[in-house]
Scaffold this motif. Structure first.
Motif, PDB file in Angstrom:
ATOM      1  N   LYS A  96     105.038  94.760  41.930  1.00  0.00           N
ATOM      2  CA  LYS A  96     106.259  94.003  42.194  1.00  0.00           C
ATOM      3  C   LYS A  96     106.122  93.079  43.411  1.00  0.00           C
ATOM      4  CE  LYS A  96     109.373  97.449  40.173  1.00  0.00           C
ATOM      5  NZ  LYS A  96     110.567  98.307  40.408  1.00  0.00           N
ATOM      6  N   LEU A  97     104.961  93.094  44.037  1.00  0.00           N
ATOM      7  CA  LEU A  97     104.768  92.339  45.272  1.00  0.00           C
ATOM      8  C   LEU A  97     104.911  90.837  45.028  1.00  0.00           C
ATOM      9  CD1 LEU A  97     104.140  93.320  48.159  1.00  0.00           C
ATOM     10  CD2 LEU A  97     101.762  92.688  47.753  1.00  0.00           C
ATOM     11  N   GLN A  98     105.726  90.190  45.873  1.00  0.00           N
ATOM     12  CA  GLN A  98     105.933  88.752  45.767  1.00  0.00           C
ATOM     13  C   GLN A  98     105.318  87.999  46.944  1.00  0.00           C
ATOM     14  OE1 GLN A  98     110.053  87.710  45.008  1.00  0.00           O
ATOM     15  NE2 GLN A  98     110.360  89.543  43.772  1.00  0.00           N
ATOM     16  N   SER A  99     105.195  88.663  48.091  1.00  0.00           N
ATOM     17  CA  SER A  99     104.635  87.999  49.262  1.00  0.00           C
ATOM     18  C   SER A  99     103.725  88.968  50.002  1.00  0.00           C
ATOM     19  CB  SER A  99     105.759  87.528  50.191  1.00  0.00           C
ATOM     20  OG  SER A  99     105.225  86.910  51.352  1.00  0.00           O
ATOM     21  N   LEU A 100     102.477  88.551  50.245  1.00  0.00           N
ATOM     22  CA  LEU A 100     101.507  89.375  50.961  1.00  0.00           C
ATOM     23  C   LEU A 100     100.941  88.560  52.121  1.00  0.00           C
ATOM     24  CD1 LEU A 100      99.774  91.915  51.271  1.00  0.00           C
ATOM     25  CD2 LEU A 100      98.156  90.919  49.639  1.00  0.00           C
ATOM     26  N   GLY A 101     101.270  88.975  53.339  1.00  0.00           N
ATOM     27  CA  GLY A 101     100.787  88.292  54.528  1.00  0.00           C
ATOM     28  C   GLY A 101      99.931  89.218  55.375  1.00  0.00           C
ATOM     29  N   LEU A 102      98.629  88.944  55.413  1.00  0.00           N
ATOM     30  CA  LEU A 102      97.692  89.752  56.201  1.00  0.00           C
ATOM     31  C   LEU A 102      96.872  88.874  57.142  1.00  0.00           C
ATOM     32  CD1 LEU A 102      96.323  92.188  53.430  1.00  0.00           C
ATOM     33  CD2 LEU A 102      98.144  92.624  55.085  1.00  0.00           C
ATOM     34  N   PHE A 103      97.322  87.652  57.373  1.00  0.00           N
ATOM     35  CA  PHE A 103      96.510  86.752  58.190  1.00  0.00           C
ATOM     36  C   PHE A 103      96.594  87.119  59.675  1.00  0.00           C
ATOM     37  CE2 PHE A 103     100.500  84.508  57.154  1.00  0.00           C
ATOM     38  CZ  PHE A 103     100.999  84.188  58.408  1.00  0.00           C
ATOM     39  N   LYS A 104      95.608  86.589  60.415  1.00  0.00           N
ATOM     40  CA  LYS A 104      95.444  86.872  61.840  1.00  0.00           C
ATOM     41  C   LYS A 104      95.216  88.361  62.095  1.00  0.00           C
ATOM     42  CE  LYS A 104      97.868  82.843  63.681  1.00  0.00           C
ATOM     43  NZ  LYS A 104      98.908  82.339  64.606  1.00  0.00           N
ATOM     44  N   ASN A 105      94.263  88.923  61.348  1.00  0.00           N
ATOM     45  CA  ASN A 105      93.793  90.284  61.567  1.00  0.00           C
ATOM     46  C   ASN A 105      92.270  90.242  61.629  1.00  0.00           C
ATOM     47  OD1 ASN A 105      96.039  92.426  61.613  1.00  0.00           O
ATOM     48  ND2 ASN A 105      96.670  91.149  59.887  1.00  0.00           N
ATOM     49  N   TYR A 106      91.630  91.366  61.352  1.00  0.00           N
ATOM     50  CA  TYR A 106      90.176  91.439  61.457  1.00  0.00           C
ATOM     51  C   TYR A 106      89.554  92.010  60.176  1.00  0.00           C
ATOM     52  CZ  TYR A 106      91.211  90.755  66.402  1.00  0.00           C
ATOM     53  OH  TYR A 106      91.674  90.259  67.588  1.00  0.00           O
ATOM     54  N   PHE A 107      90.122  91.680  59.034  1.00  0.00           N
ATOM     55  CA  PHE A 107      89.586  92.177  57.771  1.00  0.00           C
ATOM     56  C   PHE A 107      88.229  91.532  57.472  1.00  0.00           C
ATOM     57  CE2 PHE A 107      94.181  92.945  57.004  1.00  0.00           C
ATOM     58  CZ  PHE A 107      94.103  94.315  56.796  1.00  0.00           C
ATOM     59  N   THR A 108      87.323  92.343  56.917  1.00  0.00           N
ATOM     60  CA  THR A 108      85.971  91.889  56.599  1.00  0.00           C
ATOM     61  C   THR A 108      85.679  92.145  55.121  1.00  0.00           C
ATOM     62  OG1 THR A 108      85.065  94.041  57.248  1.00  0.00           O
ATOM     63  CG2 THR A 108      85.150  92.333  58.945  1.00  0.00           C
ATOM     64  N   GLY A 109      84.478  91.735  54.704  1.00  0.00           N
ATOM     65  CA  GLY A 109      84.087  91.944  53.311  1.00  0.00           C
ATOM     66  C   GLY A 109      84.673  90.884  52.413  1.00  0.00           C
ATOM     67  N   SER A 110      84.558  91.104  51.130  1.00  0.00           N
ATOM     68  CA  SER A 110      85.006  90.112  50.146  1.00  0.00           C
ATOM     69  C   SER A 110      86.434  90.386  49.686  1.00  0.00           C
ATOM     70  CB  SER A 110      84.063  90.116  48.942  1.00  0.00           C
ATOM     71  OG  SER A 110      84.068  91.399  48.325  1.00  0.00           O
ATOM     72  N   ILE A 111      87.033  89.362  49.101  1.00  0.00           N
ATOM     73  CA  ILE A 111      88.349  89.524  48.488  1.00  0.00           C
ATOM     74  C   ILE A 111      88.121  90.082  47.081  1.00  0.00           C
ATOM     75  CG2 ILE A 111      90.456  88.368  47.755  1.00  0.00           C
ATOM     76  CD1 ILE A 111      89.810  86.165  49.783  1.00  0.00           C
ATOM     77  N   PRO A 112      88.618  91.274  46.787  1.00  0.00           N
ATOM     78  CA  PRO A 112      88.355  91.878  45.466  1.00  0.00           C
ATOM     79  C   PRO A 112      89.130  91.181  44.353  1.00  0.00           C
ATOM     80  CG  PRO A 112      89.896  93.224  46.705  1.00  0.00           C
ATOM     81  CD  PRO A 112      89.459  92.120  47.637  1.00  0.00           C
ATOM     82  N   ALA A 113      88.861  91.592  43.134  1.00  0.00           N
ATOM     83  CA  ALA A 113      89.557  91.004  41.978  1.00  0.00           C
ATOM     84  C   ALA A 113      90.981  91.520  41.850  1.00  0.00           C
ATOM     85  CB  ALA A 113      88.778  91.313  40.701  1.00  0.00           C
ATOM     86  N   SER A 114      91.276  92.677  42.455  1.00  0.00           N
ATOM     87  CA  SER A 114      92.552  93.362  42.221  1.00  0.00           C
ATOM     88  C   SER A 114      93.803  92.545  42.543  1.00  0.00           C
ATOM     89  CB  SER A 114      92.590  94.686  42.985  1.00  0.00           C
ATOM     90  OG  SER A 114      92.391  94.483  44.360  1.00  0.00           O
ATOM     91  N   PRO A 115      93.823  91.661  43.564  1.00  0.00           N
ATOM     92  CA  PRO A 115      95.045  90.869  43.760  1.00  0.00           C
ATOM     93  C   PRO A 115      95.413  90.021  42.545  1.00  0.00           C
ATOM     94  CG  PRO A 115      93.699  90.776  45.732  1.00  0.00           C
ATOM     95  CD  PRO A 115      92.870  91.449  44.670  1.00  0.00           C
ATOM     96  N   GLY A 116      94.446  89.775  41.666  1.00  0.00           N
ATOM     97  CA  GLY A 116      94.744  89.036  40.447  1.00  0.00           C
ATOM     98  C   GLY A 116      95.680  89.770  39.510  1.00  0.00           C
ATOM     99  N   LEU A 119     100.279  84.225  49.122  1.00  0.00           N
ATOM    100  CA  LEU A 119      99.145  85.029  49.575  1.00  0.00           C
ATOM    101  C   LEU A 119      98.544  84.361  50.803  1.00  0.00           C
ATOM    102  CD1 LEU A 119      97.145  87.366  49.219  1.00  0.00           C
ATOM    103  CD2 LEU A 119      95.839  85.919  47.640  1.00  0.00           C
ATOM    104  N   GLY A 120      98.679  85.016  51.952  1.00  0.00           N
ATOM    105  CA  GLY A 120      98.172  84.474  53.197  1.00  0.00           C
ATOM    106  C   GLY A 120      97.127  85.386  53.818  1.00  0.00           C
ATOM    107  N   LEU A 121      95.872  84.924  53.831  1.00  0.00           N
ATOM    108  CA  LEU A 121      94.764  85.735  54.360  1.00  0.00           C
ATOM    109  C   LEU A 121      93.970  84.973  55.417  1.00  0.00           C
ATOM    110  CD1 LEU A 121      93.400  87.214  50.984  1.00  0.00           C
ATOM    111  CD2 LEU A 121      95.036  88.250  52.556  1.00  0.00           C
ATOM    112  N   TRP A 122      94.523  83.916  55.962  1.00  0.00           N
ATOM    113  CA  TRP A 122      93.734  83.105  56.897  1.00  0.00           C
ATOM    114  C   TRP A 122      93.517  83.838  58.222  1.00  0.00           C
ATOM    115  CZ3 TRP A 122      98.953  81.392  56.242  1.00  0.00           C
ATOM    116  CH2 TRP A 122      99.710  81.273  57.395  1.00  0.00           C
ATOM    117  N   GLU A 123      92.492  83.338  58.923  1.00  0.00           N
ATOM    118  CA  GLU A 123      92.091  83.884  60.228  1.00  0.00           C
ATOM    119  C   GLU A 123      91.769  85.378  60.165  1.00  0.00           C
ATOM    120  OE1 GLU A 123      94.052  82.684  63.836  1.00  0.00           O
ATOM    121  OE2 GLU A 123      94.736  80.812  62.929  1.00  0.00           O
ATOM    122  N   ASN A 124      90.873  85.719  59.244  1.00  0.00           N
ATOM    123  CA  ASN A 124      90.228  87.023  59.194  1.00  0.00           C
ATOM    124  C   ASN A 124      88.721  86.768  59.247  1.00  0.00           C
ATOM    125  OD1 ASN A 124      92.163  89.456  58.724  1.00  0.00           O
ATOM    126  ND2 ASN A 124      93.017  87.830  57.437  1.00  0.00           N
TER     127      ASN A 124
END
Length: 264
Positions: free
Chosen positions: A168-188, A196-201
């Motif tokens: 049911k998620l409509q907005s996901l904001g995780l930017f300006k953190n320290y996440f590493t690795g790849s973006i998985p397929a699951s958000p699809g 979807l905001g993932l900048w500055e990781n």
């Protein structure tokens, strides 16, 4: 004959009385069970909130001082509850920019009716919250969650693939953190996702083509990471996209002019 009639009537009265008693006992048991279930559920919400409070090491504005037994937890600052079908179940937790420092308790995942969680900064130019540690996987058990904002904290580790369970998620904001690795397929899998905001990781690898399945997506910001490869063609087919940003990555190839690029 009259004795037999009286006897039959008395017997019938006894049977009716017994049936009535059984119905009253059954009704009482049902009400008690239902009441107990409601109490247990709301108590679980309160315990989850208290666990969140105990994870805070510094509360400079004293915002969590209201979180005590003198008032119902639905009246605590930053907490909203349902007043309809699921009475007193926590539906929103909004504590953005209160300069809280500490860890994000995994017990927050027990707020199963939560629809909005906002722990980011706001426009008041206050210091951001400073939650540390990895992404609390228990959050992905809150299946009613529509808005998840953990912007500008100190969360680290791999991008949580379990986010794909939040249908049911409509907005996901995780930017300006320290996440590493790849973006998985699951958000699809998040067919309701609008932003979807993932900048500055420090995200690496290629942009997964499954993001092109987000047919309702209007804003996609992946800038200031370490992403490589090309922008998948599946994103070019998203007619819903209003904003995209891929700057400051290690992407190759040309960006199609159909993508509506914006920059921060």
């Amino acid at each position: 004959m009259e004795v037999m009639v009286c006897s039959d009537i008395n017997g019938l009265r006894s049977i009716i009385l017994m049936i009535m008693l059984l119905l009253i006992l059954w009704s009482s048991t049902t009400v008690s069970s239902s009441s107990s279930t409601g109490i247990n559920s709301t108590s679980k919400d309160r315990l989850a909130l208290m666990a969140f409070k105990h994870g805070i090491n510094w509360d400079p504005l004293g915002v969590l001082s209201s979180w005590n037994d003198s008032v119902h937890y639905c009246q605590w600052i930053g907490v909203n509850c349902s007043s309809h079908r699921h009475v007193d179940r926590v539906t929103a937790l909004n504590l953005s920019s209160y300069r809280l420092v500490g860890s994000l308790s995994p017990h927050i995942g027990n707020l199963t009716f939560l629809r909005l969680m906002d722990l980011q900064n706001n426009m008041l130019m206050l210091t951001d919250n400073s939650f540390e540690g990895t992404f609390p996987i228990n959050l992905t058990k809150i299946l009613n969650l529509e808005y998840l904002n953990l912007i500008d904290n100190k969360l680290q580790g791999k991008f949580p693939a379990q986010v794909g369970f939040l249908s049911k998620l409509q907005s996901l904001g995780l930017f300006k953190n320290y996440f590493t690795g790849s973006i998985p397929a699951s958000p699809g899998n998040l067919s309701s996702l609008l932003q979807l905001g993932l900048w500055e990781n420090s995200l690496e690898g290629s942009i997964h083509e499954d993001l092109g399945r987000l047919t309702n997506l209007t804003r996609l910001h992946l800038d200031n990471n370490k992403l490589t490869g090309t922008i998948p063609y599946s994103l070019y087919n998203l007619s819903s996209l209003l904003e995209t940003d891929f700057l400051s990555n290690k992407l190759s190839g040309n960006i199609h002019p159909d993508l509506k690029l914006t920059h921060h």
